[in-house]
Write a protein that holds these residues in place. Structure first.
Motif, mmCIF file in Angstrom:
data_model
loop_
_atom_site.group_PDB
_atom_site.id
_atom_site.type_symbol
_atom_site.label_atom_id
_atom_site.label_comp_id
_atom_site.label_asym_id
_atom_site.label_seq_id
_atom_site.Cartn_x
_atom_site.Cartn_y
_atom_site.Cartn_z
ATOM 1 N N PHE A 66 0.837 -1.207 0.000
ATOM 2 C CA PHE A 66 0.000 0.000 0.000
ATOM 3 C C PHE A 66 0.868 1.251 0.000
ATOM 4 C CE2 PHE A 66 -3.721 -2.414 2.035
ATOM 5 C CZ PHE A 66 -4.325 -2.605 0.803
ATOM 6 N N ALA A 67 1.941 1.254 0.801
ATOM 7 C CA ALA A 67 2.821 2.420 0.854
ATOM 8 C C ALA A 67 3.476 2.682 -0.501
ATOM 9 C CB ALA A 67 3.884 2.218 1.940
ATOM 10 N N GLU A 69 2.284 1.779 -3.389
ATOM 11 C CA GLU A 69 1.237 2.238 -4.303
ATOM 12 C C GLU A 69 0.910 3.714 -4.057
ATOM 13 O OE1 GLU A 69 -1.293 1.862 -7.486
ATOM 14 O OE2 GLU A 69 0.175 0.426 -6.701
ATOM 15 N N MET A 70 0.858 4.128 -2.783
ATOM 16 C CA MET A 70 0.584 5.536 -2.470
ATOM 17 C C MET A 70 1.699 6.438 -3.002
ATOM 18 S SD MET A 70 -0.876 5.198 1.432
ATOM 19 C CE MET A 70 -0.965 6.955 1.633
ATOM 20 N N ASN A 73 1.243 6.740 -6.712
ATOM 21 C CA ASN A 73 0.123 7.633 -7.042
ATOM 22 C C ASN A 73 0.484 9.094 -6.799
ATOM 23 O OD1 ASN A 73 -1.472 5.421 -7.745
ATOM 24 N ND2 ASN A 73 -2.290 5.198 -5.656
ATOM 25 N N ASP A 74 1.228 9.349 -5.699
ATOM 26 C CA ASP A 74 1.650 10.728 -5.421
ATOM 27 C C ASP A 74 2.566 11.244 -6.529
ATOM 28 O OD1 ASP A 74 0.183 10.726 -3.121
ATOM 29 O OD2 ASP A 74 1.872 10.196 -1.814
#
Length: 379
Positions: A66-67, A69-70, A73-74
């Motif tokens: 998740f980290a 992926e975040m 995305n950022d």
């Protein structure tokens, strides 16, 4: 004869093997101190720990995914935002270039109204009051107009300058007059200070003279008071001497009993005239004192006799105590000797017992095989 080669029963062999296996498992449980004292299923707990660790590892990996992926995305959002800003900048730049090329202010229809230099480039509507361009309907000449504004302002400035010069001269004159007045005030103040100083000196001299006069007056009063005190002391001394002489030569100290006889009752003595005693009273007191001295001597003789008897009794008691103490010491020595003999006997007995245990009972040391015979079965 017995038949020894008979085939064995498989059921019995399986039962024996099962019992052996159960016995080994039971021994493993019983001889495991931790399992026996705590009473838990260690294998199940280990399995739970492994499952928990597996779940924690899965959660950690999921959080890391998740980290990542975040972060991805950022980065994408940042790149898209930069692209959008660049597009807006390019669009605004093209719009500005278009306006500079095709939408200049000079090309507008209202430029003659919005031109800031229109008045500079145009012709003045009127030069003077008798301008021939001014007609009846020009509405350019009005009552109260001031066309000589510059000349009037210049004249006003000269008048104001002259007024300022006049004011400066008046201020300088006033300052000079003020300085003279201050100088005069300082001189007057110095004169007043000198007069005040002289008055202070005169006042101090007057005070000094008053102090000297007061001191002389006080000295005179003190000398008069000393003289009065000396006279008073002398009178008191004379009175005391006369009183001492009267008392010394009076009938009170001479003890004249003839003056103390009462006129009413001759047997009665007046105590304020004579404080002595008669011969009979003195003889009676003397006889009483002699009796008391004889009684005191008798008491001292009795006390000496009692002390002698008490010393004799004390010596007898001391001798008896010494004898008893010697007997106690002898008895103590005898008891100590008895205890010593008994302890020697006990020591000899202990040595014989240790010798017997060492040579007879504990002569053979057990080997390691002796201890392996214990805890071999669970029954």
């Amino acid at each position: 004869m017995f038949l020894l080669n008979l085939p064995s029963n498989p059921k019995e062999l399986a039962a024996i093997e099962r019992r052996r296996r159960n016995e080994k498992e039971r021994q493993a449980r019983i001889f495991n101190v931790k399992y026996r004292t705590i009473g838990i299923d260690k294998e199940m707990l280990d399995e739970q720990v492994r499952q928990r660790e597996l779940i924690q590892e899965m959660e950690r990996r999921r959080d890391e995914a998740f980290a990542r992926e975040m972060i991805r995305n950022d980065l994408k959002a940042l790149v898209m935002e930069q692209d959008e800003r660049q597009k807006d900048y390019e669009c605004a730049k093209r719009v500005d270039e278009f306006r500079k090329l095709y939408q200049k202010p000079e090309m507008a229809r209202e430029w003659d109204l919005n031109n800031p230099d229109a008045l500079k480039n145009g012709v003045s509507p009127r030069i003077m009051d008798d301008d021939p361009r001014l007609g009846p309907a020009s509405i350019q000449s009005f009552a109260g107009e001031d066309l000589n504004l510059k000349a009037r302002k210049k004249l006003q400035q000269e008048q104001l300058k002259e007024y300022f010069n006049t004011q400066r001269m008046i201020r300088k004159k006033n300052e000079r007059q003020q300085q003279l007045a201050d100088l005069l005030f300082d001189c007057k103040q110095t004169q007043l200070n000198q007069i005040g100083y002289n008055f202070e000196k005169i006042e101090e001299e007057c005070k000094r003279a008053i102090g000297v006069a007061t001191r002389h007056y006080n000295e005179t009063l003190a000398s008069e008071a000393k003289m009065k005190e000396r006279e008073q002391r002398k009178r008191d001394t004379d009175e005391q001497l006369s009183e001492i002489i009267d008392t010394a030569f009076s009938n009170l100290l001479t003890e004249d009993d003839s003056t103390a006889v009462s006129a009413v009752n001759p047997s009665r003595v007046v105590v304020d005239r004579w404080k002595g005693m008669t011969k009979d009273q003195l003889n009676e007191i003397r006889n009483e004192q002699l009796k008391q001295m004889e009684q005191r001597q008798k008491c001292e003789i009795e006390e000496e006799r009692f002390n002698a008897k008490w010393d004799l009794y004390h010596n007898v008691i001391a001798k008896q105590g010494t004898i008893i103490e010697q007997k106690l010491n002898e008895e103590t020595k005898r008891c100590n000797q008895t205890f010593a003999d008994y302890n020697l006997k006990l020591a000899e007995t202990q040595k014989e017992r240790e010798k017997y245990l060492k040579n007879v009972v504990y002569r053979s040391v057990p080997s390691s095989t002796f201890y392996t015979q214990f805890n071999t079965t669970s029954r």
